[in-house]
Design an enzyme around this catalytic site. Sequence first.
Site, PDB file in Angstrom:
ATOM      1  N   LYS A 186       0.835  -1.202   0.000  1.00 29.86           N
ATOM      2  CA  LYS A 186       0.000   0.000   0.000  1.00 29.86           C
ATOM      3  C   LYS A 186       0.880   1.266   0.000  1.00 29.86           C
ATOM      4  CE  LYS A 186      -3.827  -2.412   0.242  1.00 29.86           C
ATOM      5  NZ  LYS A 186      -3.377  -3.778   0.033  1.00 29.86           N
TER       6      LYS A 186
HETATM    7  C1  LIG Z   1      -9.898  -4.378  -0.807  1.00 27.68           C
HETATM    8  C2  LIG Z   1      -9.073  -4.966   0.293  1.00 27.68           C
HETATM    9  N1  LIG Z   1      -9.643  -5.180   1.483  1.00 27.68           N
HETATM   10  C3  LIG Z   1      -8.940  -5.695   2.518  1.00 27.68           C
HETATM   11  C4  LIG Z   1      -7.605  -6.004   2.393  1.00 27.68           C
HETATM   12  C5  LIG Z   1      -6.870  -6.580   3.561  1.00 27.68           C
HETATM   13  O1  LIG Z   1      -5.830  -5.783   4.010  1.00 27.68           O
HETATM   14  P1  LIG Z   1      -4.596  -6.457   4.779  1.00 27.68           P
HETATM   15  O2  LIG Z   1      -3.740  -7.122   3.753  1.00 27.68           O
HETATM   16  O3  LIG Z   1      -3.903  -5.299   5.430  1.00 27.68           O
HETATM   17  O4  LIG Z   1      -5.151  -7.423   5.770  1.00 27.68           O
HETATM   18  C6  LIG Z   1      -6.976  -5.807   1.166  1.00 27.68           C
HETATM   19  C7  LIG Z   1      -5.545  -6.139   1.017  1.00 27.68           C
HETATM   20  O5  LIG Z   1      -4.910  -5.941   0.039  1.00 27.68           O
HETATM   21  C8  LIG Z   1      -7.721  -5.288   0.079  1.00 27.68           C
HETATM   22  O6  LIG Z   1      -7.174  -5.106  -1.128  1.00 27.68           O
END
Ligand SMILES: Cc1ncc(COP(=O)(O)O)c(C=O)c1O
Length: 360
Positions: A186
């Site tokens: 990110k």
């Molecule tokens: C749309 C979306 N929601 C939730 C997440 C989950 O985030 P994390 O990887 O920090 O758990 C991601 C991760 O890339 C995502 O793209």
Amino acid sequence: MEQKNIYVTQPTLAPLEEVAELMKGIWETGIMTHNGPLVQRFEKETAEKFGVPNLVSCVNGTIGLQMAIRTLNFKGGEIITTPFTFIATINSILWEGCTPVFVDVDPETYTMDPKKIEEKITYHTVAIMPVHVFGNCCDIEAIDAIAKAHNLRVIYDACHSVGVNYKGQSIFNYGDISVTSFHATKILNTTEGGGVFTLNKELDEKLRRIRFFGFENHADIVEDGTNGKMTEVHAAVGLANLKYLDAALADRERKYKIYRDELSKDSSLSFQKINGCCNYSYFPVVFKDEESLLKAQAKMNEEHIFPRRYFYPSVNTFTKLVPYVPMLHSEDLASRILCLPLYYTLAENDMQRIIDCILK
Ligand SMILES: Cc1ncc(COP(=O)(O)O)c(C=O)c1O
């Protein structure tokens, strides 16, 4: 000479010395976690940077979404969400004992189509969980109006949305709760990490209790909590990277525009329609059909370039987790969309090679 591999993304990283300087403090105090000084600084400085009153940091975006669902107390209800997302959106709903109910996306913005929400609302619906896909804002006003009319809560999956402002304020100020991700891929990263945002003080306090096993004042257990705490080490990486956020955002926008201008020469390609504002965190391109996508992808792979089919497949097709309900636009989009490499250290001549692979 062997060609280097170009992946879809690379983390934006502060110079190592700047992280090391912060790490030194951790080693000196021995405070590794438990809402330590760096976590508190990361929350304060990041909230200021985003223009939000508070940030509840946590271990990752998925747990952040779970904490949001738990904070709003939806035991076993139906949550309306989108099939065009990363599986984590659905994982979080299922892990909180709720049922995801899909509403198809708008084929141009790739975000939830509000016109299709009301037909999915039942007696069991408790919330709407839309996703600001690739940092592109959902139709916030329409979703908000539907939620109010049906007394539903809104949790925005804003995991792609660091740095996005909508109508003069942070995108994180919308909905009952918004959740972002500070994962390594990110724009602002703490390696793994997440952030939960709400304008409601009571919800903010409950989120903090839920993040810390349900404790109130380190004494009594007052919530059904979890361990969602960010560590000092992750906060150190985030604090160092925060200084480079503006540069990363400006770089993405510039590179996004180069791709967009060049690839627009091919009228068979299409691009995401941006709703007001975006952080250009991804460069998705939609081919006329899956065959054309596979050809372009194979050509890039020959040149050691690895774009990513994202999101693919449409999550309503993961039948081990959810019963299949057709979602025409999402499935069609998922079959034709490819995210091209886009990151801070990506060289412009490499971008040109990627563009050439597609145009030729
Ligand atoms: C749309 C979306 N929601 C939730 C997440 C989950 O985030 P994390 O990887 O920090 O758990 C991601 C991760 O890339 C995502 O793209």
